[in-house]
Write a protein that holds these residues in place. Sequence first.
Motif, PDB file in Angstrom:
ATOM      1  N   SER A   7      15.824  57.284  23.205  1.00 22.46           N
ATOM      2  CA  SER A   7      15.979  57.579  24.735  1.00 22.46           C
ATOM      3  C   SER A   7      14.669  57.470  25.507  1.00 22.46           C
ATOM      4  O   SER A   7      13.878  57.363  24.685  1.00 22.46           O
ATOM      5  N   GLY A   8      14.795  57.268  26.694  1.00 19.88           N
ATOM      6  CA  GLY A   8      13.633  57.285  27.437  1.00 19.88           C
ATOM      7  C   GLY A   8      12.920  55.930  27.763  1.00 19.88           C
ATOM      8  O   GLY A   8      12.097  55.829  28.549  1.00 19.88           O
ATOM      9  N   GLY A   9      13.758  54.903  27.774  1.00 20.17           N
ATOM     10  CA  GLY A   9      13.418  53.508  28.061  1.00 20.17           C
ATOM     11  C   GLY A   9      13.545  53.414  29.709  1.00 20.17           C
ATOM     12  O   GLY A   9      14.106  54.190  30.448  1.00 20.17           O
ATOM     13  N   GLY A  10      13.268  52.263  30.153  1.00 18.59           N
ATOM     14  CA  GLY A  10      13.443  52.296  31.780  1.00 18.59           C
ATOM     15  C   GLY A  10      12.391  51.277  32.383  1.00 18.59           C
ATOM     16  O   GLY A  10      11.808  50.502  31.708  1.00 18.59           O
ATOM     17  N   LEU A  11      12.396  51.327  33.661  1.00 20.45           N
ATOM     18  CA  LEU A  11      11.529  50.391  34.486  1.00 20.45           C
ATOM     19  C   LEU A  11      10.363  50.903  34.965  1.00 20.45           C
ATOM     20  O   LEU A  11      10.454  52.069  35.594  1.00 20.45           O
ATOM     21  N   VAL A  12       9.110  50.329  34.815  1.00 17.87           N
ATOM     22  CA  VAL A  12       7.945  51.170  35.100  1.00 17.87           C
ATOM     23  C   VAL A  12       7.232  49.972  35.553  1.00 17.87           C
ATOM     24  O   VAL A  12       7.173  48.857  35.290  1.00 17.87           O
ATOM     25  N   GLN A  13       6.161  50.482  36.728  1.00 16.80           N
ATOM     26  CA  GLN A  13       5.160  49.506  37.181  1.00 16.80           C
ATOM     27  C   GLN A  13       4.019  49.092  36.327  1.00 16.80           C
ATOM     28  O   GLN A  13       3.964  50.263  35.385  1.00 16.80           O
ATOM     29  N   PRO A  14       3.363  48.190  36.317  1.00 13.58           N
ATOM     30  CA  PRO A  14       2.091  47.963  35.512  1.00 13.58           C
ATOM     31  C   PRO A  14       1.139  49.125  35.496  1.00 13.58           C
ATOM     32  O   PRO A  14       0.907  49.509  36.847  1.00 13.58           O
ATOM     33  N   SER A  17       3.712  54.860  32.834  1.00 19.10           N
ATOM     34  CA  SER A  17       3.716  55.543  31.418  1.00 19.10           C
ATOM     35  C   SER A  17       5.285  55.638  31.344  1.00 19.10           C
ATOM     36  O   SER A  17       5.900  55.757  32.217  1.00 19.10           O
ATOM     37  N   LEU A  18       5.554  55.875  30.029  1.00 14.29           N
ATOM     38  CA  LEU A  18       6.909  56.034  29.568  1.00 14.29           C
ATOM     39  C   LEU A  18       6.753  57.131  28.503  1.00 14.29           C
ATOM     40  O   LEU A  18       5.809  56.649  27.477  1.00 14.29           O
ATOM     41  N   ARG A  19       7.855  57.564  27.911  1.00 17.81           N
ATOM     42  CA  ARG A  19       7.858  58.166  26.711  1.00 17.81           C
ATOM     43  C   ARG A  19       9.211  58.142  26.259  1.00 17.81           C
ATOM     44  O   ARG A  19      10.256  58.596  26.738  1.00 17.81           O
ATOM     45  N   LEU A  20       9.126  57.604  24.807  1.00 17.98           N
ATOM     46  CA  LEU A  20      10.303  57.303  24.205  1.00 17.98           C
ATOM     47  C   LEU A  20      10.504  58.406  23.267  1.00 17.98           C
ATOM     48  O   LEU A  20       9.591  58.821  22.684  1.00 17.98           O
ATOM     49  N   SER A  21      11.917  58.613  22.873  1.00 14.97           N
ATOM     50  CA  SER A  21      12.106  59.495  21.763  1.00 14.97           C
ATOM     51  C   SER A  21      13.216  59.025  20.797  1.00 14.97           C
ATOM     52  O   SER A  21      13.948  58.146  21.172  1.00 14.97           O
ATOM     53  N   CYS A  22      13.073  59.467  19.613  1.00 19.49           N
ATOM     54  CA  CYS A  22      14.022  58.935  18.459  1.00 19.49           C
ATOM     55  C   CYS A  22      14.534  60.038  17.716  1.00 19.49           C
ATOM     56  O   CYS A  22      13.635  60.835  17.005  1.00 19.49           O
ATOM     57  N   GLY A  65      -4.967  52.789  21.674  1.00 20.15           N
ATOM     58  CA  GLY A  65      -5.719  53.244  22.728  1.00 20.15           C
ATOM     59  C   GLY A  65      -4.854  53.589  23.915  1.00 20.15           C
ATOM     60  O   GLY A  65      -5.218  54.312  24.818  1.00 20.15           O
ATOM     61  N   ARG A  66      -3.650  52.830  23.983  1.00 18.36           N
ATOM     62  CA  ARG A  66      -2.733  53.228  25.131  1.00 18.36           C
ATOM     63  C   ARG A  66      -1.376  53.888  24.767  1.00 18.36           C
ATOM     64  O   ARG A  66      -0.914  54.513  25.374  1.00 18.36           O
ATOM     65  N   PHE A  67      -1.014  53.791  23.409  1.00 18.84           N
ATOM     66  CA  PHE A  67       0.284  54.349  23.081  1.00 18.84           C
ATOM     67  C   PHE A  67      -0.081  55.328  21.942  1.00 18.84           C
ATOM     68  O   PHE A  67      -1.276  55.493  21.424  1.00 18.84           O
ATOM     69  N   THR A  68       0.609  56.676  21.909  1.00 19.59           N
ATOM     70  CA  THR A  68       0.449  57.649  20.899  1.00 19.59           C
ATOM     71  C   THR A  68       1.859  58.010  20.387  1.00 19.59           C
ATOM     72  O   THR A  68       2.640  58.217  21.111  1.00 19.59           O
ATOM     73  N   ILE A  69       1.943  57.734  18.980  1.00 22.28           N
ATOM     74  CA  ILE A  69       2.978  58.217  18.379  1.00 22.28           C
ATOM     75  C   ILE A  69       3.022  59.416  17.707  1.00 22.28           C
ATOM     76  O   ILE A  69       1.670  59.895  17.292  1.00 22.28           O
ATOM     77  N   SER A  70       4.053  60.398  17.658  1.00 20.90           N
ATOM     78  CA  SER A  70       3.916  61.707  16.930  1.00 20.90           C
ATOM     79  C   SER A  70       5.294  62.050  16.691  1.00 20.90           C
ATOM     80  O   SER A  70       6.189  61.383  16.875  1.00 20.90           O
ATOM     81  N   ARG A  71       5.416  63.050  15.756  1.00 21.78           N
ATOM     82  CA  ARG A  71       6.590  63.429  15.350  1.00 21.78           C
ATOM     83  C   ARG A  71       6.754  65.077  15.243  1.00 21.78           C
ATOM     84  O   ARG A  71       5.704  65.673  15.036  1.00 21.78           O
ATOM     85  N   ASP A  83       1.251  54.584  27.846  1.00 21.90           N
ATOM     86  CA  ASP A  83       0.349  54.685  28.830  1.00 21.90           C
ATOM     87  C   ASP A  83      -0.231  53.322  29.165  1.00 21.90           C
ATOM     88  O   ASP A  83      -0.339  52.545  28.300  1.00 21.90           O
ATOM     89  N   GLY A  84      -0.620  53.172  30.357  1.00 19.62           N
ATOM     90  CA  GLY A  84      -1.094  51.961  30.980  1.00 19.62           C
ATOM     91  C   GLY A  84      -0.391  50.851  30.407  1.00 19.62           C
ATOM     92  O   GLY A  84      -0.973  49.759  29.920  1.00 19.62           O
ATOM     93  N   LEU A  85       0.826  51.080  30.548  1.00 20.84           N
ATOM     94  CA  LEU A  85       1.734  49.702  30.321  1.00 20.84           C
ATOM     95  C   LEU A  85       1.436  48.554  31.094  1.00 20.84           C
ATOM     96  O   LEU A  85       0.942  48.486  32.162  1.00 20.84           O
ATOM     97  N   LYS A  86       1.746  47.299  30.338  1.00 23.90           N
ATOM     98  CA  LYS A  86       1.585  45.964  30.849  1.00 23.90           C
ATOM     99  C   LYS A  86       2.926  45.227  30.916  1.00 23.90           C
ATOM    100  O   LYS A  86       3.621  45.581  29.990  1.00 23.90           O
ATOM    101  N   PRO A  87       2.759  44.156  31.611  1.00 22.58           N
ATOM    102  CA  PRO A  87       4.061  43.310  31.633  1.00 22.58           C
ATOM    103  C   PRO A  87       4.535  42.780  30.193  1.00 22.58           C
ATOM    104  O   PRO A  87       5.708  42.983  29.741  1.00 22.58           O
TER     105      PRO A  87
END
Length: 118
Positions: A7-14, A17-22, A65-71, A83-87
């Motif tokens: 869950s957590g996907g979507g549309l975001v501007q350049p 930020s988004l946070r995905l969960s699994c 440096g832009r994405f962080t994975i955790s569990r 964070d700092g999402l790019k096209p």
Amino acid sequence: QVQLVESGGGLVQPGGSLRLSCAASGSISSIGNMAWYRQAPGKQREFVAKVNSSNRPYYTPSVKGRFTISRDSAKNTVYLQMDGLKPEDTAVYYCNAEWFGSGWHDSWGQGTQVTVSS
């Protein structure tokens, strides 16, 4: 069998930020590596990040440096803070988990769309 639900996907501007969960569920004796992959249109699925059972993270260079994975092992859940999402991050993101149940196996989630666009 183990099921993974993302869950957590979507549309975001350049720059956004988004946070995905699994979340993993099912007959789980132990979970090893948990990882995220992505697949852009017309391209092969590629590795993004993984976290091992000792919580050590690994990243592909383009997201370091832009994405962080955790569990959260108590919840059998893995997260991807983006964070700092790019096209060029636009893709379907898939969760993958290695789990033990009469031997080691791995399972994939159904995927969640991430679109980075202005």
